[in-house]
Design an enzyme around this catalytic site. Structure first.
Site, mmCIF file in Angstrom:
data_model
loop_
_atom_site.group_PDB
_atom_site.id
_atom_site.type_symbol
_atom_site.label_atom_id
_atom_site.label_comp_id
_atom_site.label_asym_id
_atom_site.label_seq_id
_atom_site.Cartn_x
_atom_site.Cartn_y
_atom_site.Cartn_z
ATOM 1 N N ARG A 188 0.816 -1.212 0.000
ATOM 2 C CA ARG A 188 0.000 0.000 0.000
ATOM 3 C C ARG A 188 0.848 1.260 0.000
ATOM 4 O O ARG A 188 0.369 2.330 -0.394
ATOM 5 C CB ARG A 188 -0.998 -0.041 1.172
ATOM 6 C CG ARG A 188 -2.109 -1.066 0.940
ATOM 7 C CD ARG A 188 -2.971 -1.265 2.162
ATOM 8 N NE ARG A 188 -2.222 -1.940 3.218
ATOM 9 C CZ ARG A 188 -2.713 -2.240 4.423
ATOM 10 N NH1 ARG A 188 -3.946 -1.909 4.749
ATOM 11 N NH2 ARG A 188 -1.973 -2.865 5.304
ATOM 12 N N GLU A 211 4.536 -10.595 14.726
ATOM 13 C CA GLU A 211 3.915 -11.177 15.911
ATOM 14 C C GLU A 211 4.077 -12.705 15.869
ATOM 15 O O GLU A 211 4.395 -13.335 16.869
ATOM 16 C CB GLU A 211 2.446 -10.770 15.952
ATOM 17 C CG GLU A 211 1.803 -11.051 17.289
ATOM 18 C CD GLU A 211 0.367 -10.569 17.355
ATOM 19 O OE1 GLU A 211 -0.079 -9.893 16.423
ATOM 20 O OE2 GLU A 211 -0.302 -10.901 18.356
HETATM 21 N N1 HPA Z 1 -5.603 -0.882 8.954
HETATM 22 C C1 HPA Z 1 -4.781 -1.188 7.967
HETATM 23 N N2 HPA Z 1 -3.697 -1.902 8.121
HETATM 24 C C2 HPA Z 1 -3.404 -2.351 9.334
HETATM 25 C C3 HPA Z 1 -4.225 -2.075 10.420
HETATM 26 C C4 HPA Z 1 -5.395 -1.298 10.218
HETATM 27 O O1 HPA Z 1 -6.165 -0.986 11.135
HETATM 28 N N3 HPA Z 1 -3.654 -2.646 11.507
HETATM 29 C C5 HPA Z 1 -2.529 -3.250 11.091
HETATM 30 N N4 HPA Z 1 -2.374 -3.080 9.773
#
Ligand code: HPA
Length: 175
Positions: A62, A99
């Site tokens: 992303r 984790e």
């Molecule tokens: N949103 C998107 N990506 C993530 C989140 C979240 O809340 N927590 C960990 N990765």
């Protein structure tokens, strides 16, 4: 910055119990799907970093969605920091702990110009493992990582503590 914070907050979706019970997932797809909001976000980030950076490094996957338009907007190149095993060699790699288990990020060192000022960008700062590994890779390749930009910071997961001394610009921070 206030206007960018409001822009992102207004275009997030919160999904309870995803990907597992008890987790509140913050989804940025509404922001990306809103052409005006997406453009205003990239414009705002470009205005903030213009003149201070020489390249934009996006973290797969992303982070790529943010890094590519920001780099083009600023007339800069983009460095792709990829998940292990995706890039043809020669690569530099860095393993980090999750984790459960481990993961790996890789770069091609020939995509980094020695001494260039690099902005690292990703969508979410959670535990900071991916960001820490990516920064280490970029610096091993000769970059000067001058800032880390995250759309969302999930402060409770301790990412900032895993990046001591780093300038971290989070557009929205959740406890
Ligand atoms: N949103 C998107 N990506 C993530 C989140 C979240 O809340 N927590 C960990 N990765």
């Amino acid at each position: 910055s206030g206007v960018l914070t409001e822009l992102v907050v207004d275009n997030l979706r919160e999904i309870p119990d995803f990907p597992e019970p008890g987790v509140l997932f913050r989804d940025i797809t509404p922001l990306l799907a809103n052409g005006k909001a997406f453009a205003n976000l990239i414009d705002g980030l470009a205005a903030h970093y213009r003149g201070h950076i020489d390249a934009v490094a996006g973290l797969e996957s992303r982070g790529f969605v943010l890094a590519a338009p920001l780099a083009v907007h600023l007339g800069l190149g983009m460095i792709t920091v990829r998940k292990g095993g995706k890039l043809p060699g020669p690569v530099l790699g860095e393993d980090y702990s999750l984790e459960y288990g481990t993961a790996r990020m890789e770069i091609r060192p020939d995509t980094v110009v020695a001494g260039q000022r690099v902005l690292v960008i990703d969508d979410v700062l959670a535990t900071g493992g991916t960001a820490a590994a990516s920064i280490s890779l970029l610096e091993r390749a000769g970059a000067q990582v001058v800032a880390v930009c995250m759309l969302l910071e999930l402060a409770g997961l301790g990412g900032r503590e895993r990046l001591p001394g780093r300038r971290i610009d989070s557009v929205v921070t959740f406890p």
